[in-house]
Write a protein that holds these residues in place. Sequence first.
Motif, PDB file in Angstrom:
ATOM      1  N   GLN A 158     -13.997  -0.218   8.481  1.00 50.85           N
ATOM      2  CA  GLN A 158     -13.669  -0.749   9.800  1.00 50.85           C
ATOM      3  C   GLN A 158     -14.092  -2.216   9.921  1.00 50.85           C
ATOM      4  OE1 GLN A 158     -11.974   0.554  12.171  1.00 50.85           O
ATOM      5  NE2 GLN A 158     -11.875   2.716  11.682  1.00 50.85           N
ATOM      6  N   SER A 159     -15.205  -2.573   9.281  1.00 49.63           N
ATOM      7  CA  SER A 159     -15.664  -3.960   9.323  1.00 49.63           C
ATOM      8  C   SER A 159     -14.702  -4.882   8.586  1.00 49.63           C
ATOM      9  CB  SER A 159     -17.061  -4.073   8.695  1.00 49.63           C
ATOM     10  OG  SER A 159     -17.993  -3.305   9.393  1.00 49.63           O
ATOM     11  N   VAL A 160     -14.227  -4.415   7.434  1.00 45.22           N
ATOM     12  CA  VAL A 160     -13.263  -5.204   6.680  1.00 45.22           C
ATOM     13  C   VAL A 160     -11.988  -5.382   7.494  1.00 45.22           C
ATOM     14  CG1 VAL A 160     -11.787  -5.214   4.641  1.00 45.22           C
ATOM     15  CG2 VAL A 160     -14.189  -4.604   4.422  1.00 45.22           C
ATOM     16  N   CYS A 216      -5.585  -6.587   3.162  1.00 46.20           N
ATOM     17  CA  CYS A 216      -5.336  -7.771   2.328  1.00 46.20           C
ATOM     18  C   CYS A 216      -3.876  -8.196   2.390  1.00 46.20           C
ATOM     19  CB  CYS A 216      -5.736  -7.484   0.887  1.00 46.20           C
ATOM     20  SG  CYS A 216      -7.525  -7.397   0.613  1.00 46.20           S
ATOM     21  N   VAL A 217      -2.991  -7.211   2.425  1.00 41.88           N
ATOM     22  CA  VAL A 217      -1.562  -7.523   2.517  1.00 41.88           C
ATOM     23  C   VAL A 217      -1.258  -8.188   3.850  1.00 41.88           C
ATOM     24  CG1 VAL A 217       0.742  -6.498   2.675  1.00 41.88           C
ATOM     25  CG2 VAL A 217      -0.853  -5.702   0.934  1.00 41.88           C
ATOM     26  N   TRP A 225       0.971  -1.130   5.627  1.00 46.52           N
ATOM     27  CA  TRP A 225       1.024   0.332   5.722  1.00 46.52           C
ATOM     28  C   TRP A 225       1.657   0.953   4.478  1.00 46.52           C
ATOM     29  CZ3 TRP A 225       3.251  -0.022  11.361  1.00 46.52           C
ATOM     30  CH2 TRP A 225       2.208  -0.383  12.225  1.00 46.52           C
ATOM     31  N   VAL A 226       2.675   0.293   3.941  1.00 48.06           N
ATOM     32  CA  VAL A 226       3.317   0.799   2.717  1.00 48.06           C
ATOM     33  C   VAL A 226       2.316   0.838   1.568  1.00 48.06           C
ATOM     34  CG1 VAL A 226       5.030   0.271   0.934  1.00 48.06           C
ATOM     35  CG2 VAL A 226       5.664   0.113   3.341  1.00 48.06           C
ATOM     36  N   VAL A 227       1.593  -0.249   1.382  1.00 49.55           N
ATOM     37  CA  VAL A 227       0.612  -0.317   0.294  1.00 49.55           C
ATOM     38  C   VAL A 227      -0.501   0.702   0.513  1.00 49.55           C
ATOM     39  CG1 VAL A 227      -1.126  -1.771  -0.808  1.00 49.55           C
ATOM     40  CG2 VAL A 227       1.112  -2.724  -0.229  1.00 49.55           C
ATOM     41  N   GLY A 278       3.492  -8.406   8.302  1.00 49.08           N
ATOM     42  CA  GLY A 278       2.316  -7.976   7.548  1.00 49.08           C
ATOM     43  C   GLY A 278       1.904  -6.551   7.851  1.00 49.08           C
ATOM     44  N   TYR A 279       2.155  -6.067   9.067  1.00 47.93           N
ATOM     45  CA  TYR A 279       1.741  -4.716   9.440  1.00 47.93           C
ATOM     46  C   TYR A 279       2.476  -3.642   8.637  1.00 47.93           C
ATOM     47  CZ  TYR A 279      -1.140  -6.499  13.221  1.00 47.93           C
ATOM     48  OH  TYR A 279      -2.131  -7.149  13.931  1.00 47.93           O
TER      49      TYR A 279
END
Length: 442
Positions: free
Chosen positions: A245-247, A395-396, A421-423, A416-417
């Motif tokens: 969650q922090s990341v 990261c994506v 989600w795909v990755v 980016g969202y």
Amino acid sequence: MKGDLTTGSPARKLLAFTAPMLVGALFQQLYSIVDSVIIGRFVSLDALAAVSVSYPVTTLFVGMATGGSTGASILVSYHFGSRQTDRMMTAVRTCLISFVVFSVVLAGGGLALDRPVLAALQTPAEITATAREYLDIFLLGLPFLFLYNAVNGCFQAIGDSRVPLALLIFSSALNVVLDLWWVAGLGWGVAGAAAATLLSQLIASLAALGVLFRRLRPWRGLGDLFRAESLRELVGYAVPGMLQQSVVAVGQLLMQSRINGFGTAVVAGHAAAFKVNTIVLAVANAQSSALSAFTSQNFGARAHTRIRSGYRAALAFSLAMCGGIAVCAFCFSGAFVGIFLEKPVNGQALETGVRFLHLVSPFYLLLACKMCADGLLKGLGNMRVFTVSTVLDLCVRVGSAFLLSPTLGYTAICLGYPLGWVVGLTVTELGLRRERQTLAAH
């Protein structure tokens, strides 16, 4: 035992357990939406933007609290499902003490670093003071936020999702009443909104703690007040969730810094659209949390067939809910975004919010699949793959914001969202392949 998720129809038991959590999540989002509407309508567009700038910072702390709550829930529910009530009571007390101490340390650090953090976010000068005022009051209430989440995790662990729902409805309603009084009535601005949240969290956390102690009264003589072994177990389950969650929150901070560069109107438009986006996130997360507790209890009871049945039921329910929200968000995007904006509506802010929903909402079904898979992983105790999946997802999103925005502008933020989600789903499914083989073998 009451709250036992290891008996009865898996689908019915899970859905009955999920329903109060889902209602609570939606009610909380409704409160959040009303809060933003009050600030946007009765204060100013700049005030809404200031709260939006603070949002990634507050999300960092809220995420740590909820991530830790998930870890506490997994630990307590495992002992509950395996009928080790003495270890369960020790785990409950250790969780409560650890959460409060940790939150006090975090609050002190946050108050010391709020100014440089807002500067690093490239916060527009005209809203910096307001953003800091809101953030400081929020940080003063951090111990109550952590305590409430710790108690909520314990309730979920013993299969009780109704008490947290009742307390959440009460605290949210109180928050709205105080918002209307202090912000709309007395004109206290964002300070009034932040103070309303603080007081509501204080009352809710203390009430939740009292109810939990009554709920656990049959076992109050069992276990220890604090045990290092329980703390180590808690750290093993909670820290990965907190770090994850922090990341995520740090990534949102980075993305917010990029969004801030587009100007106040874009910041406000994104904030308005993201309020709608958080509704589907709340639905998917509620189902994920319920599935985690269900899975952990049944894993402790060695009821592996029930885990598979529960996962299928959770996925079907989540897809139906998120699909319905996706259709509404896409078709009525302009109306939803306009609710949050000061009249007369800023055209650039409205266009920004509509663009976000049009580009992101078609992928809400993908999010539902990812969150259910995450819930299964957490319930099985596989926090490593879950953390890796979430970090790569983030990261994506951050990469898209910084690498593509010079050419695509704000659209890069939106794209980016779904790309993330795909990755994330791909990594989670790869991690689940081995877990499913283990469950099938038993």
